[in-house]
Design a protein around this motif. Sequence first.
Motif, mmCIF file in Angstrom:
data_model
loop_
_atom_site.group_PDB
_atom_site.id
_atom_site.type_symbol
_atom_site.label_atom_id
_atom_site.label_comp_id
_atom_site.label_asym_id
_atom_site.label_seq_id
_atom_site.Cartn_x
_atom_site.Cartn_y
_atom_site.Cartn_z
ATOM 1 N N SER A 195 -15.585 51.129 106.972
ATOM 2 C CA SER A 195 -16.982 50.861 106.632
ATOM 3 C C SER A 195 -17.418 51.672 105.416
ATOM 4 N N VAL A 196 -16.722 52.788 105.127
ATOM 5 C CA VAL A 196 -17.035 53.530 103.889
ATOM 6 C C VAL A 196 -16.839 52.614 102.680
ATOM 7 N N GLU A 199 -19.752 50.492 102.135
ATOM 8 C CA GLU A 199 -20.915 51.201 101.590
ATOM 9 C C GLU A 199 -20.737 51.484 100.103
ATOM 10 N N ILE A 200 -19.509 51.565 99.642
ATOM 11 C CA ILE A 200 -19.274 51.673 98.194
ATOM 12 C C ILE A 200 -19.702 50.366 97.513
ATOM 13 N N PHE A 203 -23.561 50.286 97.600
ATOM 14 C CA PHE A 203 -24.054 51.274 96.623
ATOM 15 C C PHE A 203 -23.982 50.684 95.217
ATOM 16 N N THR B 12 -18.288 57.982 98.325
ATOM 17 C CA THR B 12 -17.561 58.057 99.598
ATOM 18 C C THR B 12 -18.106 59.211 100.447
ATOM 19 N N SER B 15 -21.598 58.579 101.833
ATOM 20 C CA SER B 15 -21.525 57.741 103.033
ATOM 21 C C SER B 15 -21.217 58.599 104.257
ATOM 22 N N ILE B 16 -20.362 59.586 104.087
ATOM 23 C CA ILE B 16 -19.989 60.471 105.200
ATOM 24 C C ILE B 16 -21.135 61.434 105.541
ATOM 25 N N ARG B 19 -23.808 59.558 107.589
ATOM 26 C CA ARG B 19 -23.522 59.405 109.031
ATOM 27 C C ARG B 19 -23.740 60.712 109.774
ATOM 28 N N LEU B 78 -27.415 54.206 99.282
ATOM 29 C CA LEU B 78 -26.231 53.413 99.628
ATOM 30 C C LEU B 78 -26.558 51.925 99.795
ATOM 31 N N GLY B 103 -17.439 49.768 112.711
ATOM 32 C CA GLY B 103 -18.136 50.090 111.466
ATOM 33 C C GLY B 103 -18.660 48.886 110.711
ATOM 34 N N ARG B 107 -25.348 50.261 110.759
ATOM 35 C CA ARG B 107 -25.880 50.724 109.476
ATOM 36 C C ARG B 107 -26.199 49.579 108.511
#
Lengths: 213, 213
Positions: A195-196, A199-200, A203, B12, B15-16, B19, B78, B103, B107
Amino acid sequence: MKTLRVPEATVTRLSIYSRFLERLDRNGITTVSSGEIAEGVGVSPAQVRKDLAYFGEFGTRGVGYNVKDLMKYTLKILGLDQTWSLAIIGAGNLGFALCTYYGFNVRGFYVAAVFDIDPTKIGKRIGKLEVQPLDSFPEVTGHEHIRIGVIAVPIRGAQEVADLLIKNGVEAILNFAPMALNVPDHIEVRNVDLSVKLEILTFNLGFRAAQNL
Amino acid sequence: MKTLRVPEATVTRLSIYSRFLERLDRNGITTVSSGEIAEGVGVSPAQVRKDLAYFGEFGTRGVGYNVKDLMKYTLKILGLDQTWSLAIIGAGNLGFALCTYYGFNVRGFYVAAVFDIDPTKIGKRIGKLEVQPLDSFPEVTGHEHIRIGVIAVPIRGAQEVADLLIKNGVEAILNFAPMALNVPDHIEVRNVDLSVKLEILTFNLGFRAAQNL
Protein backbone atom coordinates in the motif's frame (compact mmCIF):
# COMPACT_ATOMS: atom_id res chain seq x y z
CA MET A 1 34.42 0.11 1.18
CA LYS A 2 34.87 -1.48 4.58
CA THR A 3 33.08 1.16 6.62
CA LEU A 4 30.84 2.50 3.88
CA ARG A 5 27.12 2.65 4.37
CA VAL A 6 25.37 2.12 1.05
CA PRO A 7 21.90 3.69 0.79
CA GLU A 8 19.12 1.19 0.19
CA ALA A 9 18.01 3.21 -2.85
CA THR A 10 21.46 2.58 -4.38
CA VAL A 11 21.15 -1.17 -3.75
CA THR A 12 17.68 -1.13 -5.31
CA ARG A 13 19.04 0.57 -8.42
CA LEU A 14 22.04 -1.76 -8.51
CA SER A 15 19.60 -4.68 -8.69
CA ILE A 16 17.86 -2.97 -11.60
CA TYR A 17 21.13 -2.15 -13.41
CA SER A 18 22.18 -5.75 -12.95
CA ARG A 19 19.08 -7.08 -14.74
CA PHE A 20 19.54 -4.56 -17.51
CA LEU A 21 23.14 -5.74 -17.96
CA GLU A 22 21.94 -9.35 -18.09
CA ARG A 23 19.55 -8.41 -20.87
CA LEU A 24 22.31 -6.64 -22.82
CA ASP A 25 24.57 -9.66 -22.36
CA ARG A 26 21.86 -12.04 -23.61
CA ASN A 27 21.51 -9.81 -26.67
CA GLY A 28 25.24 -10.05 -27.37
CA ILE A 29 26.08 -6.44 -26.45
CA THR A 30 29.62 -6.18 -25.05
CA THR A 31 30.09 -2.53 -23.99
CA VAL A 32 27.72 0.04 -22.56
CA SER A 33 28.00 3.68 -21.40
CA SER A 34 26.53 5.07 -18.17
CA GLY A 35 24.22 7.10 -20.41
CA GLU A 36 22.89 3.94 -22.05
CA ILE A 37 22.37 2.24 -18.69
CA ALA A 38 20.64 5.38 -17.45
CA GLU A 39 18.32 5.49 -20.43
CA GLY A 40 17.62 1.77 -20.23
CA VAL A 41 16.44 1.92 -16.63
CA GLY A 42 15.11 5.49 -16.44
CA VAL A 43 17.56 7.36 -14.17
CA SER A 44 20.20 10.05 -14.87
CA PRO A 45 23.72 9.11 -16.09
CA ALA A 46 25.17 10.92 -13.05
CA GLN A 47 23.09 8.69 -10.79
CA VAL A 48 24.45 5.54 -12.47
CA ARG A 49 28.05 6.73 -12.05
CA LYS A 50 27.44 7.77 -8.43
CA ASP A 51 25.81 4.44 -7.57
CA LEU A 52 28.59 2.37 -9.14
CA ALA A 53 31.27 4.54 -7.47
CA TYR A 54 30.26 3.11 -4.10
CA PHE A 55 31.80 -0.17 -5.16
CA GLY A 56 35.00 0.87 -6.92
CA GLU A 57 36.30 2.06 -10.26
CA PHE A 58 34.60 0.71 -13.34
CA GLY A 59 34.73 1.45 -17.01
CA THR A 60 37.15 3.30 -19.25
CA ARG A 61 36.62 6.95 -20.06
CA GLY A 62 35.25 7.31 -23.59
CA VAL A 63 34.77 3.56 -23.97
CA GLY A 64 32.30 2.70 -21.25
CA TYR A 65 31.79 -0.47 -19.29
CA ASN A 66 32.42 -4.06 -20.32
CA VAL A 67 28.92 -5.55 -20.05
CA LYS A 68 29.92 -9.02 -18.94
CA ASP A 69 32.41 -7.83 -16.32
CA LEU A 70 30.07 -5.24 -14.86
CA MET A 71 27.19 -7.73 -14.85
CA LYS A 72 29.27 -10.30 -12.98
CA TYR A 73 30.47 -7.68 -10.57
CA THR A 74 26.93 -6.47 -9.79
CA LEU A 75 25.84 -10.06 -9.20
CA LYS A 76 28.74 -10.56 -6.80
CA ILE A 77 27.97 -7.31 -4.91
CA LEU A 78 24.32 -8.34 -4.61
CA GLY A 79 25.35 -11.71 -3.18
CA LEU A 80 24.03 -13.54 -6.24
CA ASP A 81 27.22 -15.44 -7.01
CA GLN A 82 25.75 -18.12 -4.75
CA THR A 83 22.41 -19.93 -4.45
CA TRP A 84 19.65 -18.85 -2.08
CA SER A 85 16.89 -21.30 -1.25
CA LEU A 86 13.65 -19.75 -0.06
CA ALA A 87 10.77 -21.15 1.89
CA ILE A 88 7.33 -19.59 1.68
CA ILE A 89 5.38 -19.83 4.94
CA GLY A 90 1.66 -19.58 4.35
CA ALA A 91 -0.13 -21.20 1.44
CA GLY A 92 -3.04 -18.77 1.16
CA ASN A 93 -3.63 -16.68 -1.96
CA LEU A 94 -0.49 -14.63 -1.40
CA GLY A 95 1.67 -17.67 -0.63
CA PHE A 96 0.36 -19.40 -3.75
CA ALA A 97 1.17 -16.35 -5.85
CA LEU A 98 4.68 -16.08 -4.39
CA CYS A 99 5.54 -19.76 -4.98
CA THR A 100 5.18 -19.28 -8.69
CA TYR A 101 6.40 -15.66 -8.75
CA TYR A 102 8.90 -15.34 -11.59
CA GLY A 103 11.39 -13.21 -9.67
CA PHE A 104 11.64 -15.74 -6.83
CA ASN A 105 13.00 -18.40 -9.15
CA VAL A 106 15.80 -16.63 -11.04
CA ARG A 107 19.17 -14.97 -10.40
CA GLY A 108 20.32 -17.42 -7.73
CA PHE A 109 16.97 -17.72 -5.94
CA TYR A 110 14.63 -20.67 -5.89
CA VAL A 111 11.59 -21.59 -3.86
CA ALA A 112 12.57 -24.86 -2.17
CA ALA A 113 9.49 -25.44 -0.03
CA VAL A 114 6.12 -24.09 1.06
CA PHE A 115 4.55 -24.61 4.47
CA ASP A 116 1.23 -24.11 6.23
CA ILE A 117 -0.43 -25.20 9.47
CA ASP A 118 -3.88 -25.63 7.94
CA PRO A 119 -4.65 -29.35 7.38
CA THR A 120 -6.89 -28.48 4.42
CA LYS A 121 -3.88 -26.88 2.70
CA ILE A 122 -1.17 -29.39 3.59
CA GLY A 123 -0.55 -31.80 0.71
CA LYS A 124 -1.91 -29.44 -1.96
CA ARG A 125 0.33 -28.95 -4.96
CA ILE A 126 1.59 -25.54 -6.14
CA GLY A 127 3.52 -26.07 -9.35
CA LYS A 128 6.14 -28.69 -8.50
CA LEU A 129 5.90 -28.10 -4.75
CA GLU A 130 3.63 -29.72 -2.21
CA VAL A 131 2.44 -27.76 0.82
CA GLN A 132 4.17 -29.22 3.89
CA PRO A 133 3.19 -29.00 7.55
CA LEU A 134 5.07 -26.18 9.29
CA ASP A 135 6.13 -28.70 11.96
CA SER A 136 8.38 -30.32 9.39
CA PHE A 137 10.39 -27.13 8.79
CA PRO A 138 13.44 -28.32 10.84
CA GLU A 139 13.55 -31.59 8.91
CA VAL A 140 13.11 -29.96 5.49
CA THR A 141 15.79 -27.34 6.11
CA GLY A 142 18.09 -30.19 7.14
CA HIS A 143 17.99 -31.32 3.48
CA GLU A 144 17.48 -28.01 1.70
CA HIS A 145 19.33 -25.53 3.93
CA ILE A 146 16.71 -22.82 3.62
CA ARG A 147 18.40 -19.42 3.90
CA ILE A 148 15.51 -16.99 3.34
CA GLY A 149 12.03 -17.26 4.79
CA VAL A 150 9.12 -15.46 3.16
CA ILE A 151 6.33 -14.86 5.68
CA ALA A 152 2.90 -14.81 4.06
CA VAL A 153 0.75 -15.60 7.10
CA PRO A 154 -1.73 -13.40 9.00
CA ILE A 155 -0.45 -10.97 11.66
CA ARG A 156 -1.31 -13.23 14.59
CA GLY A 157 1.01 -16.02 13.43
CA ALA A 158 3.88 -13.98 12.00
CA GLN A 159 6.13 -13.59 15.06
CA GLU A 160 5.89 -17.27 15.93
CA VAL A 161 6.81 -18.20 12.36
CA ALA A 162 9.76 -15.79 12.45
CA ASP A 163 11.02 -17.35 15.70
CA LEU A 164 10.80 -20.84 14.22
CA LEU A 165 12.65 -19.82 11.06
CA ILE A 166 15.46 -18.11 12.96
CA LYS A 167 15.83 -21.02 15.38
CA ASN A 168 16.35 -23.22 12.33
CA GLY A 169 19.09 -21.23 10.65
CA VAL A 170 17.24 -18.87 8.34
CA GLU A 171 19.41 -15.80 7.70
CA ALA A 172 16.92 -13.35 6.25
CA ILE A 173 13.18 -12.77 6.22
CA LEU A 174 10.92 -11.10 3.71
CA ASN A 175 7.81 -10.23 5.71
CA PHE A 176 4.42 -9.64 4.08
CA ALA A 177 2.52 -9.54 7.40
CA PRO A 178 1.71 -5.87 8.13
CA MET A 179 3.58 -5.73 11.45
CA ALA A 180 7.11 -5.24 12.77
CA LEU A 181 8.87 -8.50 13.67
CA ASN A 182 11.19 -8.81 16.67
CA VAL A 183 14.37 -10.48 15.47
CA PRO A 184 17.99 -10.65 16.63
CA ASP A 185 20.42 -8.13 15.11
CA HIS A 186 22.12 -10.69 12.87
CA ILE A 187 18.89 -11.44 10.97
CA GLU A 188 18.06 -9.28 7.94
CA VAL A 189 14.38 -8.41 7.62
CA ARG A 190 12.55 -6.43 4.98
CA ASN A 191 8.85 -5.71 5.16
CA VAL A 192 6.79 -5.57 2.02
CA ASP A 193 3.92 -3.13 2.26
CA LEU A 194 2.27 -2.82 -1.12
CA SER A 195 0.00 0.00 0.00
CA VAL A 196 3.03 2.32 0.36
CA LYS A 197 3.35 2.04 -3.43
CA LEU A 198 -0.27 3.14 -3.81
CA GLU A 199 0.41 6.18 -1.64
CA ILE A 200 3.37 7.16 -3.80
CA LEU A 201 0.98 7.15 -6.76
CA THR A 202 -1.61 9.32 -5.02
CA PHE A 203 1.08 11.65 -3.66
CA ASN A 204 2.42 12.20 -7.16
CA LEU A 205 -1.02 12.79 -8.65
CA GLY A 206 -1.85 15.33 -5.94
CA PHE A 207 1.54 17.00 -6.09
CA ARG A 208 1.33 17.35 -9.84
CA ALA A 209 -2.15 18.86 -9.57
CA ALA A 210 -0.80 21.35 -7.00
CA GLN A 211 1.92 22.34 -9.47
CA ASN A 212 -0.67 22.72 -12.23
CA LEU A 213 1.15 20.37 -14.53
CA MET B 1 6.89 23.87 -2.41
CA LYS B 2 5.78 24.70 -5.97
CA THR B 3 8.93 23.70 -7.77
CA LEU B 4 10.27 21.26 -5.19
CA ARG B 5 11.11 17.73 -6.18
CA VAL B 6 10.45 15.39 -3.26
CA PRO B 7 12.55 12.20 -3.25
CA GLU B 8 10.51 9.01 -3.48
CA ALA B 9 12.23 7.73 -0.32
CA THR B 10 10.81 10.74 1.54
CA VAL B 11 7.30 10.00 0.27
CA THR B 12 7.72 6.35 1.30
CA ARG B 13 8.71 7.41 4.81
CA LEU B 14 5.89 9.96 4.94
CA SER B 15 3.46 7.12 4.28
CA ILE B 16 5.01 5.19 7.17
CA TYR B 17 4.99 8.20 9.54
CA SER B 18 1.36 8.76 8.63
CA ARG B 19 0.33 5.23 9.70
CA PHE B 20 2.33 5.58 12.89
CA LEU B 21 0.50 8.84 13.66
CA GLU B 22 -2.84 7.11 13.01
CA ARG B 23 -1.88 4.45 15.53
CA LEU B 24 -0.92 7.08 18.13
CA ASP B 25 -4.19 8.90 17.50
CA ARG B 26 -6.21 5.70 17.92
CA ASN B 27 -4.42 5.18 21.23
CA GLY B 28 -5.40 8.65 22.42
CA ILE B 29 -1.90 10.15 22.23
CA THR B 30 -2.06 13.87 21.42
CA THR B 31 1.55 15.07 21.06
CA VAL B 32 4.68 13.38 19.75
CA SER B 33 8.33 14.39 19.27
CA SER B 34 10.40 13.74 16.15
CA GLY B 35 12.47 11.40 18.35
CA GLU B 36 9.40 9.35 19.22
CA ILE B 37 8.28 9.16 15.59
CA ALA B 38 11.83 8.16 14.66
CA GLU B 39 11.94 5.40 17.25
CA GLY B 40 8.46 4.20 16.32
CA VAL B 41 9.31 3.69 12.68
CA GLY B 42 13.05 2.96 12.87
CA VAL B 43 14.77 6.01 11.35
CA SER B 44 16.82 8.87 12.86
CA PRO B 45 15.12 11.94 14.38
CA ALA B 46 17.06 14.15 11.94
CA GLN B 47 15.57 12.16 9.06
CA VAL B 48 12.04 12.71 10.36
CA ARG B 49 12.62 16.47 10.66
CA LYS B 50 14.24 16.65 7.22
CA ASP B 51 11.40 14.70 5.59
CA LEU B 52 8.69 16.84 7.17
CA ALA B 53 10.56 20.06 6.31
CA TYR B 54 9.83 19.42 2.62
CA PHE B 55 6.22 20.27 3.31
CA GLY B 56 6.44 23.23 5.67
CA GLU B 57 6.88 24.14 9.32
CA PHE B 58 5.44 21.75 11.84
CA GLY B 59 5.59 21.36 15.58
CA THR B 60 6.67 23.62 18.41
CA ARG B 61 10.22 23.52 19.75
CA GLY B 62 10.30 21.64 23.05
CA VAL B 63 6.67 20.56 22.72
CA GLY B 64 6.66 18.47 19.58
CA TYR B 65 3.93 17.83 17.08
CA ASN B 66 0.18 17.73 17.57
CA VAL B 67 -0.62 14.14 16.55
CA LYS B 68 -4.03 14.77 15.01
CA ASP B 69 -2.92 17.84 13.04
CA LEU B 70 0.21 16.19 11.71
CA MET B 71 -1.70 13.00 10.87
CA LYS B 72 -4.32 14.97 8.90
CA TYR B 73 -1.62 16.94 7.16
CA THR B 74 0.29 13.81 6.10
CA LEU B 75 -2.95 12.31 4.76
CA LYS B 76 -3.59 15.48 2.75
CA ILE B 77 -0.04 15.53 1.36
CA LEU B 78 -0.36 11.87 0.37
CA GLY B 79 -3.63 12.61 -1.45
CA LEU B 80 -5.60 10.53 1.05
CA ASP B 81 -8.12 13.23 1.94
CA GLN B 82 -10.15 11.77 -0.92
CA THR B 83 -11.31 8.31 -2.00
CA TRP B 84 -9.44 6.17 -4.52
CA SER B 85 -11.24 3.25 -6.12
CA LEU B 86 -9.00 0.53 -7.48
CA ALA B 87 -9.58 -2.17 -10.04
CA ILE B 88 -7.50 -5.32 -10.07
CA ILE B 89 -6.92 -6.70 -13.56
CA GLY B 90 -6.12 -10.40 -13.47
CA ALA B 91 -7.81 -12.88 -11.15
CA GLY B 92 -4.97 -15.40 -10.88
CA ASN B 93 -3.27 -16.18 -7.57
CA LEU B 94 -1.75 -12.72 -7.33
CA GLY B 95 -4.97 -10.94 -8.29
CA PHE B 96 -6.86 -13.01 -5.71
CA ALA B 97 -4.34 -12.11 -3.03
CA LEU B 98 -4.48 -8.40 -3.93
CA CYS B 99 -8.30 -8.21 -3.84
CA THR B 100 -8.29 -9.12 -0.18
CA TYR B 101 -4.99 -7.39 0.66
CA TYR B 102 -5.50 -5.38 3.83
CA GLY B 103 -3.59 -2.31 2.66
CA PHE B 104 -5.69 -1.98 -0.49
CA ASN B 105 -8.86 -1.43 1.51
CA VAL B 106 -7.86 1.23 4.06
CA ARG B 107 -6.77 4.89 4.18
CA GLY B 108 -8.99 6.10 1.32
CA PHE B 109 -8.43 3.09 -0.94
CA TYR B 110 -10.88 0.36 -1.81
CA VAL B 111 -10.96 -2.40 -4.38
CA ALA B 112 -14.08 -1.65 -6.43
CA ALA B 113 -13.81 -4.37 -9.06
CA VAL B 114 -11.75 -7.27 -10.37
CA PHE B 115 -11.51 -8.31 -14.02
CA ASP B 116 -10.21 -11.17 -16.12
CA ILE B 117 -10.53 -12.41 -19.69
CA ASP B 118 -10.56 -16.11 -18.76
CA PRO B 119 -14.13 -17.51 -18.96
CA THR B 120 -13.28 -20.05 -16.22
CA LYS B 121 -12.51 -17.17 -13.85
CA ILE B 122 -15.32 -14.75 -14.75
CA GLY B 123 -18.18 -14.99 -12.24
CA LYS B 124 -16.01 -16.41 -9.45
CA ARG B 125 -16.35 -14.66 -6.11
CA ILE B 126 -13.42 -13.11 -4.22
CA GLY B 127 -14.70 -11.84 -0.91
CA LYS B 128 -17.61 -9.55 -1.80
CA LEU B 129 -16.46 -9.07 -5.39
CA GLU B 130 -17.28 -11.10 -8.47
CA VAL B 131 -14.73 -11.45 -11.27
CA GLN B 132 -16.02 -9.47 -14.26
CA PRO B 133 -15.13 -9.77 -17.94
CA LEU B 134 -12.47 -7.22 -18.90
CA ASP B 135 -14.74 -6.11 -21.76
CA SER B 136 -17.06 -4.60 -19.19
CA PHE B 137 -14.39 -2.26 -17.79
CA PRO B 138 -15.78 0.86 -19.56
CA GLU B 139 -19.26 0.17 -18.22
CA VAL B 140 -18.07 -0.58 -14.67
CA THR B 141 -15.90 2.52 -14.46
CA GLY B 142 -18.95 4.51 -15.61
CA HIS B 143 -20.53 3.62 -12.25
CA GLU B 144 -17.47 3.34 -10.04
CA HIS B 145 -15.05 5.87 -11.54
CA ILE B 146 -11.99 3.68 -11.15
CA ARG B 147 -8.93 5.87 -10.62
CA ILE B 148 -6.16 3.33 -10.09
CA GLY B 149 -5.60 0.13 -12.04
CA VAL B 150 -3.57 -2.71 -10.57
CA ILE B 151 -2.15 -4.90 -13.32
CA ALA B 152 -1.73 -8.51 -12.23
CA VAL B 153 -1.71 -10.22 -15.63
CA PRO B 154 1.14 -12.00 -17.47
CA ILE B 155 3.66 -9.93 -19.47
CA ARG B 156 2.02 -10.62 -22.82
CA GLY B 157 -1.27 -8.96 -21.83
CA ALA B 158 0.02 -6.11 -19.68
CA GLN B 159 0.44 -3.33 -22.29
CA GLU B 160 -2.99 -3.98 -23.78
CA VAL B 161 -4.56 -3.82 -20.32
CA ALA B 162 -2.70 -0.56 -19.58
CA ASP B 163 -3.99 0.96 -22.83
CA LEU B 164 -7.57 -0.03 -22.00
CA LEU B 165 -7.32 1.42 -18.48
CA ILE B 166 -5.88 4.73 -19.67
CA LYS B 167 -8.44 5.05 -22.45
CA ASN B 168 -11.12 4.73 -19.78
CA GLY B 169 -9.89 7.43 -17.42
CA VAL B 170 -7.58 5.57 -15.03
CA GLU B 171 -5.05 8.06 -13.60
CA ALA B 172 -2.44 5.74 -12.12
CA ILE B 173 -1.22 2.17 -12.53
CA LEU B 174 0.46 -0.21 -10.12
CA ASN B 175 2.11 -2.78 -12.37
CA PHE B 176 3.05 -6.26 -11.18
CA ALA B 177 3.95 -7.55 -14.66
CA PRO B 178 7.76 -7.66 -14.89
CA MET B 179 8.04 -5.25 -17.84
CA ALA B 180 8.08 -1.51 -18.55
CA LEU B 181 4.74 -0.14 -19.72
CA ASN B 182 4.44 2.58 -22.35
CA VAL B 183 2.09 5.24 -21.00
CA PRO B 184 1.45 8.94 -21.66
CA ASP B 185 3.27 11.43 -19.40
CA HIS B 186 0.19 12.32 -17.38
CA ILE B 187 -0.25 8.73 -16.12
CA GLU B 188 1.58 7.75 -12.93
CA VAL B 189 3.03 4.23 -12.99
CA ARG B 190 4.90 2.30 -10.35
CA ASN B 191 6.26 -1.17 -10.95
CA VAL B 192 6.32 -3.70 -8.15
CA ASP B 193 9.24 -6.09 -8.36
CA LEU B 194 9.34 -8.21 -5.25
CA SER B 195 12.64 -9.81 -6.22
CA VAL B 196 14.43 -6.46 -5.75
CA LYS B 197 13.55 -6.81 -2.05
CA LEU B 198 15.21 -10.25 -2.00
CA GLU B 199 18.36 -8.77 -3.51
CA ILE B 200 18.50 -6.09 -0.82
CA LEU B 201 18.49 -8.91 1.73
CA THR B 202 21.29 -10.84 0.04
CA PHE B 203 23.30 -7.65 -0.52
CA ASN B 204 23.09 -6.84 3.18
CA LEU B 205 24.05 -10.35 4.24
CA GLY B 206 27.03 -10.33 1.91
CA PHE B 207 28.07 -6.81 2.77
CA ARG B 208 27.92 -7.59 6.46
CA ALA B 209 30.03 -10.71 5.97
CA ALA B 210 32.60 -8.60 4.06
CA GLN B 211 32.75 -6.22 7.01
CA ASN B 212 33.19 -9.17 9.39
CA LEU B 213 30.26 -8.13 11.54
